[in-house]
Design an enzyme around this catalytic site. Structure first.
Site, mmCIF file in Angstrom:
data_model
loop_
_atom_site.group_PDB
_atom_site.id
_atom_site.type_symbol
_atom_site.label_atom_id
_atom_site.label_comp_id
_atom_site.label_asym_id
_atom_site.label_seq_id
_atom_site.Cartn_x
_atom_site.Cartn_y
_atom_site.Cartn_z
ATOM 1 N N ASP A 71 0.852 -1.185 0.000
ATOM 2 C CA ASP A 71 0.000 0.000 0.000
ATOM 3 C C ASP A 71 0.896 1.246 0.000
ATOM 4 O O ASP A 71 1.827 1.330 -0.803
ATOM 5 C CB ASP A 71 -0.944 -0.026 1.212
ATOM 6 C CG ASP A 71 -2.068 0.999 1.117
ATOM 7 O OD1 ASP A 71 -3.068 0.701 0.456
ATOM 8 O OD2 ASP A 71 -1.939 2.092 1.696
ATOM 9 N N TYR A 75 -3.230 11.193 1.292
ATOM 10 C CA TYR A 75 -3.853 11.122 -0.032
ATOM 11 C C TYR A 75 -3.830 12.484 -0.721
ATOM 12 O O TYR A 75 -3.538 12.577 -1.923
ATOM 13 C CB TYR A 75 -5.294 10.611 0.085
ATOM 14 C CG TYR A 75 -5.388 9.139 0.378
ATOM 15 C CD1 TYR A 75 -5.559 8.214 -0.650
ATOM 16 C CD2 TYR A 75 -5.294 8.668 1.677
ATOM 17 C CE1 TYR A 75 -5.645 6.859 -0.381
ATOM 18 C CE2 TYR A 75 -5.375 7.312 1.958
ATOM 19 C CZ TYR A 75 -5.547 6.413 0.915
ATOM 20 O OH TYR A 75 -5.615 5.062 1.194
ATOM 21 N N HIS A 133 -5.063 -7.450 -0.242
ATOM 22 C CA HIS A 133 -4.235 -6.251 -0.179
ATOM 23 C C HIS A 133 -3.375 -6.167 1.082
ATOM 24 O O HIS A 133 -2.289 -5.605 1.053
ATOM 25 C CB HIS A 133 -5.163 -5.030 -0.248
ATOM 26 C CG HIS A 133 -4.468 -3.719 -0.356
ATOM 27 N ND1 HIS A 133 -3.629 -3.395 -1.396
ATOM 28 C CD2 HIS A 133 -4.489 -2.634 0.465
ATOM 29 C CE1 HIS A 133 -3.156 -2.169 -1.224
ATOM 30 N NE2 HIS A 133 -3.655 -1.686 -0.102
#
Length: 490
Positions: A262, A407, A464
């Protein structure tokens, strides 16, 4: 009108058309060059210039940007920096427990709208599954025992570039004939250091067939859990990479191995790119090339999927299905890339809201089929305690908003981050490719970014959160990769 008059009119019309065609053929510039030919040449030159610009942007390797390795991210101060390494302990205080239990009651009191019976998790977290999870949190999650578990490893803090950075440090207990290799483990969002708790004992214990073991360093990324958030904008993945590298130097490791998934992949890849002499090997469980050329290859590969993806066609195509999944499941990314503080306030105000928001990501990103299961696969891949530990770390540290800011920093610094994605790193690299990973790149595309791709492991399971979901398979692959790195010559 007679026939002769009509014929005469048609003849006149034909003469006018012929005259126009003749004139259009002979229209020239003052230099005698036909105007149409000149216009065509200008268009062709424009296309050529544009094509060359695209080629430069996609195919040519950009120069390494100049970087300040000591950017100050903390509050402005004239006091000297404290560079000591300080022990740290995780505490669930009585006041924290009283507050969260009061908020539990605030959530329980109103009548809830129930989810549709036939939707499972297609509308998001299913109310019945969440009710079971929430009930466990209230009545069975131990606010006394869980901190003891979380403190089973040694925790520390040290100030790097103005920020107090939290990390776990575990040294193995082995004989003098066993090599001890430093390994930096990097988590992502909405994870934390909790992702690696089951893997750490496996990585620090000697196993048959290997003459080495790992000394493990697991930091909380800046803004996550107990690592301090920056006081100003701009802390994107490549800036975090500098902080992590400086942390390893502070601990005493000038050379080390890096593992990430990630955002941990993004940070780890940048460490390997910016500091190739520091990194002895890079292991990633998100083996993806994020360059523009790699994206275009994926798009154009939809015309001939097997040519691009080979045996991994189902991981990349059908293209329309993959895009549909991204559009349906990645709305959170747009929100966090634009208004992280807005949603952060809402999540920090409600532990139940925080749990639902995070739980949805863990379930769907572990296996997309979970959204068709009324239980959501909650206990199929994880335990309630594992999931709640991670949620509690975000809750008690009040860090959910600051963690989501990463982000927005990625979007704000996208141009520079794209430069790093186009610069190949000579560091030997290994990819662990789980079945349900969110994105994939074929090996030949990975080699554009990681030319010394030593190998990849492809398995027909997992999602993930590799270390969190499958600690044994994850740890075994790290051992296998580092063994290959030790015999690799650049």
């Amino acid at each position: 009108m007679g026939k002769k008059d009509k014929k005469k009119e048609k003849d006149v019309g034909k003469e006018i058309v012929k005259d126009k065609k003749k004139k259009s053929k002979v229209v020239k510039s003052e230099d005698g060059i036909p105007i149409i030919t000149a216009a065509s040449a200008i268009i062709l030159i424009g296309i050529a210039i544009y094509g060359y610009t695209v080629y430069q942007d996609l195919a040519q390797v950009p120069e390494m940007p100049e970087l300040d390795l000591n950017v100050w991210w903390g509050q402005n101060t004239t006091e000297p920096q404290d560079t000591s390494i300080r022990p740290y302990r995780i505490v669930f205080s009585d006041a924290m427990e009283s507050e969260i239990r009061w908020l539990f009651e605030m959530y329980r009191r109103p009548n809830k709208k129930k989810s549709f019976e036939d939707t499972a998790w297609n509308y998001g977290v299913h109310s019945e599954a969440f009710a079971q999870f929430f009930s466990y949190w209230i009545f069975k999650y131990s606010f006394i025992q869980r901190p003891k578990f979380l403190n089973k490893f040694d925790h520390f803090k040290t100030n790097i570039q103005g920020l107090d950075i939290h990390y776990i440090h575990v040294k193995p207990n082995v004989d003098a004939n066993t090599k001890v290799l430093p390994l930096l483990l990097l988590h992502g969002w909405p994870g934390s250091v909790r992702e690696f708790y089951e893997a750490i004992p496996l990585l620090t214990t000697k196993r048959e067939g290997y003459d080495f073991v790992f000394e493990v360093i697991v930091p909380s990324l800046p803004g996550f859990v107990f690592s301090e958030a920056p006081a100003r904008r701009g802390l994107s993945p490549h800036q975090m990479a500098i902080i992590m590298r400086n942390l390893m130097h502070r601990i005493g490791h000038k050379q080390y191995y890096v593992q990430g998934g990630d955002f941990g992949h993004a940070v780890g890849s940048n460490i390997a790119t910016i500091f190739p002499n520091d990194v002895l090997g890079f292991h990633t469980n998100l083996p993806v090339n994020f360059s523009k050329l790699a994206y275009l290859t994926w798009v154009f590969g939809s015309v001939w999927p097997t040519f691009v993806a080979g045996e991994h066609v189902d991981k990349l195509y059908p293209f329309a299905d993959k895009v549909k999944f991204l559009l349906e499941e990645f709305g959170y990314m747009h929100l966090q890339s634009t208004k992280p503080d807005t949603v952060g306030i809402a999540l920090q105000d409600s532990p139940a809201g925080l749990a639902a928001y995070v739980l949805d990501k863990f379930m769907i990103f572990t296996d997309p089929a979970n959204k068709n299961d009324p239980e959501g696969g909650v206990q199929k891949y994880f335990t309630y305690d594992k999931l709640l530990d991670n949620i509690m770390l975000h809750w008690i540290s009040g860090s959910i908003a600051t963690s989501m800011r990463l982000y927005k920093e990625c979007i704000a610094d996208a141009e520079v981050e794209q430069v790093f994605s186009q610069i190949p790193t000579p560091v030997p690299t290994w990819g662990l490719r789980f079945k349900h990973e969110l994105a994939h790149s074929p090996d030949f595309v990975l080699k554009w970014k990681y030319p010394n791709l030593v190998g990849t492991t492809n398995v027909d399971f997992g999602g993930h959160f590799a270390a969190f979901e499958r600690p044994e398979e994850f740890s075994s692959d790290v051992f296998k990769a580092v063994k290959a790195f030790l015999s690799f010559k650049k």
